[in-house]
Design an enzyme around this catalytic site. Structure first.
Site, PDB file in Angstrom:
ATOM      1  N   GLY A  16       0.804  -1.225   0.000  1.00 17.66           N
ATOM      2  CA  GLY A  16       0.000   0.000   0.000  1.00 17.66           C
ATOM      3  C   GLY A  16       0.834   1.270   0.000  1.00 17.66           C
ATOM      4  O   GLY A  16       0.553   2.195  -0.779  1.00 17.66           O
ATOM      5  N   VAL A  92      -4.396  -4.776   2.734  1.00 15.86           N
ATOM      6  CA  VAL A  92      -4.053  -5.306   4.049  1.00 15.86           C
ATOM      7  C   VAL A  92      -3.367  -6.658   3.877  1.00 15.86           C
ATOM      8  O   VAL A  92      -3.394  -7.233   2.797  1.00 15.86           O
ATOM      9  CB  VAL A  92      -5.294  -5.434   4.963  1.00 15.86           C
ATOM     10  CG1 VAL A  92      -5.972  -4.081   5.111  1.00 15.86           C
ATOM     11  CG2 VAL A  92      -6.282  -6.441   4.410  1.00 15.86           C
ATOM     12  N   PRO A  95      -1.921 -13.145   5.590  1.00 20.97           N
ATOM     13  CA  PRO A  95      -0.940 -14.180   5.938  1.00 20.97           C
ATOM     14  C   PRO A  95      -1.523 -15.585   5.779  1.00 20.97           C
ATOM     15  O   PRO A  95      -2.734 -15.746   5.659  1.00 20.97           O
ATOM     16  CB  PRO A  95      -0.645 -13.891   7.415  1.00 20.97           C
ATOM     17  CG  PRO A  95      -1.830 -13.152   7.928  1.00 20.97           C
ATOM     18  CD  PRO A  95      -2.409 -12.411   6.772  1.00 20.97           C
ATOM     19  N   THR A  96      -0.654 -16.577   5.782  1.00 26.43           N
ATOM     20  CA  THR A  96      -1.110 -17.964   5.758  1.00 26.43           C
ATOM     21  C   THR A  96      -1.783 -18.271   7.093  1.00 26.43           C
ATOM     22  O   THR A  96      -1.316 -17.845   8.151  1.00 26.43           O
ATOM     23  CB  THR A  96       0.097 -18.901   5.534  1.00 26.43           C
ATOM     24  OG1 THR A  96       0.746 -18.504   4.329  1.00 26.43           O
ATOM     25  CG2 THR A  96      -0.338 -20.346   5.409  1.00 26.43           C
ATOM     26  N   THR A 134      -2.789  -9.824  -2.390  1.00 24.08           N
ATOM     27  CA  THR A 134      -2.900 -11.118  -3.063  1.00 24.08           C
ATOM     28  C   THR A 134      -3.965 -11.940  -2.367  1.00 24.08           C
ATOM     29  O   THR A 134      -3.943 -12.071  -1.149  1.00 24.08           O
ATOM     30  CB  THR A 134      -1.596 -11.920  -2.948  1.00 24.08           C
ATOM     31  OG1 THR A 134      -0.547 -11.106  -3.379  1.00 24.08           O
ATOM     32  CG2 THR A 134      -1.660 -13.173  -3.780  1.00 24.08           C
ATOM     33  N   VAL A 268      20.451 -19.682  -1.276  1.00 20.60           N
ATOM     34  CA  VAL A 268      20.144 -20.465  -0.079  1.00 20.60           C
ATOM     35  C   VAL A 268      18.637 -20.721   0.042  1.00 20.60           C
ATOM     36  O   VAL A 268      18.186 -21.438   0.931  1.00 20.60           O
ATOM     37  CB  VAL A 268      20.735 -19.743   1.162  1.00 20.60           C
ATOM     38  CG1 VAL A 268      20.198 -18.318   1.266  1.00 20.60           C
ATOM     39  CG2 VAL A 268      20.497 -20.489   2.445  1.00 20.60           C
ATOM     40  N   CYS A 274       5.587 -13.315  -0.370  1.00 19.84           N
ATOM     41  CA  CYS A 274       4.665 -13.778  -1.409  1.00 19.84           C
ATOM     42  C   CYS A 274       4.842 -15.218  -1.876  1.00 19.84           C
ATOM     43  O   CYS A 274       3.866 -15.960  -1.944  1.00 19.84           O
ATOM     44  CB  CYS A 274       4.772 -12.878  -2.633  1.00 19.84           C
ATOM     45  SG  CYS A 274       3.995 -11.285  -2.354  1.00 19.84           S
ATOM     46  N   LYS A 277       3.671 -18.180   0.398  1.00 18.88           N
ATOM     47  CA  LYS A 277       2.256 -18.002   0.734  1.00 18.88           C
ATOM     48  C   LYS A 277       1.377 -18.256  -0.495  1.00 18.88           C
ATOM     49  O   LYS A 277       0.355 -18.944  -0.421  1.00 18.88           O
ATOM     50  CB  LYS A 277       2.055 -16.568   1.240  1.00 18.88           C
ATOM     51  CG  LYS A 277       0.641 -16.250   1.659  1.00 18.88           C
ATOM     52  CD  LYS A 277       0.495 -14.781   2.041  1.00 18.88           C
ATOM     53  CE  LYS A 277       0.426 -13.927   0.803  1.00 18.88           C
ATOM     54  NZ  LYS A 277       0.217 -12.496   1.092  1.00 18.88           N
TER      55      LYS A 277
HETATM   56  C1  UDX Z   1       7.938 -11.326  -5.672  1.00 21.02           C
HETATM   57  C2  UDX Z   1       7.612 -11.122  -7.156  1.00 21.02           C
HETATM   58  O1  UDX Z   1       8.845 -10.962  -7.884  1.00 21.02           O
HETATM   59  C3  UDX Z   1       6.710  -9.910  -7.339  1.00 21.02           C
HETATM   60  O2  UDX Z   1       6.333  -9.799  -8.697  1.00 21.02           O
HETATM   61  C4  UDX Z   1       5.468 -10.073  -6.468  1.00 21.02           C
HETATM   62  O3  UDX Z   1       4.668  -8.919  -6.553  1.00 21.02           O
HETATM   63  C5  UDX Z   1       5.862 -10.313  -5.010  1.00 21.02           C
HETATM   64  O4  UDX Z   1       6.744 -11.426  -4.921  1.00 21.02           O
HETATM   65  P1  UDX Z   1       9.628 -10.226  -3.940  1.00 21.02           P
HETATM   66  O5  UDX Z   1       9.231 -11.339  -3.036  1.00 21.02           O
HETATM   67  O6  UDX Z   1       9.603  -8.849  -3.414  1.00 21.02           O
HETATM   68  O7  UDX Z   1       8.704 -10.212  -5.242  1.00 21.02           O
HETATM   69  O8  UDX Z   1      11.133 -10.474  -4.451  1.00 21.02           O
HETATM   70  P2  UDX Z   1      11.800 -11.351  -5.614  1.00 21.02           P
HETATM   71  O9  UDX Z   1      12.822 -10.502  -6.265  1.00 21.02           O
HETATM   72  O10 UDX Z   1      10.827 -12.000  -6.491  1.00 21.02           O
HETATM   73  O11 UDX Z   1      12.617 -12.439  -4.791  1.00 21.02           O
HETATM   74  C6  UDX Z   1      11.975 -13.454  -4.021  1.00 21.02           C
HETATM   75  C7  UDX Z   1      13.001 -14.386  -3.414  1.00 21.02           C
HETATM   76  O12 UDX Z   1      13.604 -15.214  -4.409  1.00 21.02           O
HETATM   77  C8  UDX Z   1      14.153 -13.671  -2.700  1.00 21.02           C
HETATM   78  O13 UDX Z   1      14.461 -14.334  -1.502  1.00 21.02           O
HETATM   79  C9  UDX Z   1      15.279 -13.783  -3.692  1.00 21.02           C
HETATM   80  O14 UDX Z   1      16.546 -13.722  -3.072  1.00 21.02           O
HETATM   81  C10 UDX Z   1      15.013 -15.137  -4.310  1.00 21.02           C
HETATM   82  N1  UDX Z   1      15.588 -15.302  -5.656  1.00 21.02           N
HETATM   83  C11 UDX Z   1      15.109 -14.551  -6.698  1.00 21.02           C
HETATM   84  C12 UDX Z   1      16.598 -16.225  -5.876  1.00 21.02           C
HETATM   85  O15 UDX Z   1      17.042 -16.912  -4.956  1.00 21.02           O
HETATM   86  N2  UDX Z   1      17.097 -16.369  -7.147  1.00 21.02           N
HETATM   87  C13 UDX Z   1      16.647 -15.641  -8.201  1.00 21.02           C
HETATM   88  O16 UDX Z   1      17.158 -15.844  -9.324  1.00 21.02           O
HETATM   89  C14 UDX Z   1      15.623 -14.701  -7.973  1.00 21.02           C
HETATM   90  P1  ADP Z   2       1.828  -6.117   2.562  1.00 21.39           P
HETATM   91  O1  ADP Z   2       3.201  -6.657   2.316  1.00 21.39           O
HETATM   92  O2  ADP Z   2       0.752  -6.945   1.922  1.00 21.39           O
HETATM   93  O3  ADP Z   2       1.708  -4.657   2.246  1.00 21.39           O
HETATM   94  P2  ADP Z   2       1.965  -5.440   5.398  1.00 21.39           P
HETATM   95  O4  ADP Z   2       1.832  -6.334   6.587  1.00 21.39           O
HETATM   96  O5  ADP Z   2       3.266  -4.756   5.134  1.00 21.39           O
HETATM   97  O6  ADP Z   2       1.527  -6.312   4.133  1.00 21.39           O
HETATM   98  O7  ADP Z   2       0.854  -4.291   5.471  1.00 21.39           O
HETATM   99  C1  ADP Z   2      -0.495  -4.486   5.734  1.00 21.39           C
HETATM  100  C2  ADP Z   2      -1.002  -3.349   6.626  1.00 21.39           C
HETATM  101  O8  ADP Z   2      -2.433  -3.429   6.707  1.00 21.39           O
HETATM  102  C3  ADP Z   2      -0.488  -3.373   8.061  1.00 21.39           C
HETATM  103  O9  ADP Z   2       0.198  -2.163   8.335  1.00 21.39           O
HETATM  104  C4  ADP Z   2      -1.784  -3.501   8.927  1.00 21.39           C
HETATM  105  O10 ADP Z   2      -1.721  -2.754  10.115  1.00 21.39           O
HETATM  106  C5  ADP Z   2      -2.838  -2.964   7.994  1.00 21.39           C
HETATM  107  N1  ADP Z   2      -4.210  -3.415   8.287  1.00 21.39           N
HETATM  108  C6  ADP Z   2      -4.651  -4.677   8.447  1.00 21.39           C
HETATM  109  N2  ADP Z   2      -6.003  -4.705   8.661  1.00 21.39           N
HETATM  110  C7  ADP Z   2      -6.417  -3.401   8.637  1.00 21.39           C
HETATM  111  C8  ADP Z   2      -7.703  -2.744   8.766  1.00 21.39           C
HETATM  112  N3  ADP Z   2      -8.839  -3.448   8.970  1.00 21.39           N
HETATM  113  N4  ADP Z   2      -7.742  -1.407   8.688  1.00 21.39           N
HETATM  114  C9  ADP Z   2      -6.610  -0.685   8.481  1.00 21.39           C
HETATM  115  N5  ADP Z   2      -5.389  -1.238   8.325  1.00 21.39           N
HETATM  116  C10 ADP Z   2      -5.280  -2.576   8.404  1.00 21.39           C
END
Ligand code: UDX
Ligand code: ADP
Length: 460
Positions: A16, A92, A95-96, A134, A268, A274, A277
């Site tokens: 957000g 918001v 989580p799993t 997601t 590693v 993401c 999950k």
């Molecule tokens: C991912 C997706 O890329 C993004 O499009 C989606 O919106 C959210 O999830 P993110 O988790 O932020 O993004 O990072 P990403 O760069 O995808 O890396 C994920 C994990 O894979 C990291 O731990 C990274 O170190 C690992 N990774 C990535 C590898 O180990 N090898 C690679 O070649 C690429």
């Molecule tokens: P993401 O990576 O999906 O952005 P985060 O955990 O970083 O997830 O952010 C989600 C945010 O949403 C948290 O800061 C949490 O406090 C907020 N949140 C969750 N439920 C509510 C709600 N009902 N109203 C307002 N904020 C909320």
């Protein structure tokens, strides 16, 4: 069609916060308000000192600096922001689930449902509600149900607009996305959101689909990306026993334009909020429809990833003469990748847990992650008491301090600064033989060998 004048985003997290900052930056005539229940988080978003933003992302400070106070606002007044908005993004966390049916696999939608009920209770005029988090496929249906049955008779149009930004590159990803995906049923609502993005994204990169395709595409995109990492990691183990080098193999196959060179870096293990999950979610959905082969197929990506983390920890133990009891192991990096302070599902957590089980003395340095966060991650696992976590693991704010007197260094995150260290000086301070376990293939093997380190890197 109604013009969008005010946007509200519920949830000021990793998704957000940056997304709304860029939407506000590129649409100076639209007022964007990001709300969150977490007061400390909102206070940090409003901090004068742009170094104190709650999310660390390269370039984000400049974007927030430009838009905040002009047409970008961070607030805890959720009801007011809902009431005033034409369009509401739900960002918001999902989580799993840690309890009940689907525990450990399904997404926990309680935060989403609470948002929907709050929107329904507050809204007095028509709203476009956008799913940004997601979500499992067909969540929009549940959202619609709640809004329509508990609302005050106002019209809600639901859109799915999954976020594809990667952490660490969020701002460049948002400024220059490969595509923006918008799923929905109502043409006018879709067009309203297309216009928000069209302020800076070329039209041909804005794809519109039905709701379910959009929701599913997000899970599938992450599953495919994670699958590539698990695929190359599976090959890394084979390389180690056959004498092949995984980087050379990755380069050789990546040159094939059908395969492509990205996301083939052995490591590693993947982390982040993401990948795991979303795959677990996909697996859960497939099982729900009795598609067991489909579920098993995708589950293997996670199994391989868990294996890679365990294998790295085991490699450390085995190389250090089958015991790490009382040995000082310096961890360089705790974040799940470089250029972020996010640690969710980071491989470092699981590798540390394994070594602490063997009574190693771990000393962690990460340029962006706080000691509180590191202990929170370990305590959350519940493997041992918080006292034992603090007895066995220390956090320092300087890499040389972490490495001084260490039996081994383990690289868990690919921070650029680790490459620039004076490794000759590091070696002087370390116990002999001086082991380096490179979980990110970051350092130069030749150079480290020349300096006399015993150097192990994944896949070599
Ligand atoms: C991912 C997706 O890329 C993004 O499009 C989606 O919106 C959210 O999830 P993110 O988790 O932020 O993004 O990072 P990403 O760069 O995808 O890396 C994920 C994990 O894979 C990291 O731990 C990274 O170190 C690992 N990774 C990535 C590898 O180990 N090898 C690679 O070649 C690429
Ligand atoms: P993401 O990576 O999906 O952005 P985060 O955990 O970083 O997830 O952010 C989600 C945010 O949403 C948290 O800061 C949490 O406090 C907020 N949140 C969750 N439920 C509510 C709600 N009902 N109203 C307002 N904020 C909320």
């Amino acid at each position: 069609m109604k013009e969008i004048k005010k946007i509200t985003c519920i949830g000021a997290g990793y998704v957000g916060g940056p997304t709304m900052s860029v939407i506000a930056q590129k649409n100076p005539d639209v007022e964007v308000t990001v709300v969150d229940l977490n007061h400390a988080r909102i206070a940090a978003w409003n901090d004068e000192d742009l170094d104190k933003l709650p999310v660390y992302e390269p370039g984000l400070d400049a974007v927030v600096g430009e838009a905040r106070g002009r047409n970008l606002f961070f607030s805890t007044e959720v009801d007011r922001a809902i009431d005033e908005a034409d369009m509401i993004f739900i960002s918001v966390n999902t989580p799993t689930k840690t309890y009940g049916k689907g525990k450990g696999q399904a997404a926990d939608l309680k935060f989403i449902e609470l948002c929907a009920r709050q929107i329904a209770a507050v809204a007095k005029n028509d709203k476009i509600v956008v799913e940004k988090s997601t979500l499992p496929v067909r969540t929009a249906e549940a959202l619609k149900n709640i809004l329509e049955n508990t609302g005050n008779g106002v019209n809600f149009h639901i859109l799915s607009n999954p976020e594809f930004l990667a952490e660490g590159t969020a701002v460049t990803d948002l400024h220059n996305p490969d595509r923006v995906l918008i799923g929905g049923e109502d043409a006018e609502a879709i067009e309203a959101l297309v216009n928000v993005y069209a302020a800076w994204v070329p039209r041909e990169r804005i794809l519109t689909t039905n709701l379910w395709s959009s929701e599913l595409s997000k899970l599938v995109a992450n599953a495919f990306l994670a699958q590539r990492v698990s695929s190359i990691n599976a090959i890394s183990e084979l390389c180690e026993v056959t004498g092949a080098n995984v980087d050379e193999v990755a380069r050789a196959i990546g040159q094939d334009s059908r395969i492509g060179g990205k996301f083939l870096k052995a490591s590693v293990g993947f982390g982040g909020s993401c990948f795991q999950k979303d795959i677990l979610n996909l697996v859960y959905i497939a099982r729900t429809y009795n598609l067991h082969e489909v579920a098993d197929y995708w589950e293997q990506v996670i199994i391989m990833n868990d294996h890679q983390k365990t294998r790295f920890a085991e490699k450390i133990i085995q190389t250090m003469y089958n015991t790490v009891n009382g040995k000082h192991i310096a961890f360089l990096g705790w974040a799940f990748k470089k250029d972020t302070n996010d640690t969710r599902e980071s491989a470092a957590i699981y590798v540390a847990d394994h070594l602490l089980d063997e009574e190693a003395q771990v000393v962690v340095y990460d340029p962006k992650v706080s000691a509180e966060q590191i202990y929170r991650d370990l305590d959350y696992l519940g493997t041992r008491s918080p006292e034992d976590n603090r007895r066995l693991l220390k956090v320092v704010d300087n890499a040389y301090e972490a490495l001084d007197g260490a039996h081994a260094a383990a690289i868990l995150t690919e921070w650029d600064e680790f490459k620039g260290y004076d490794w000759a000086k590091v070696k002087e301070g370390m116990k002999k033989p001086s082991f380096v376990f490179d979980g990110r293939k970051l350092l130069d093997r030749k150079e480290l060998n020349r300096l006399g380190f015993a150097y192990y890197a994944i896949g070599e």
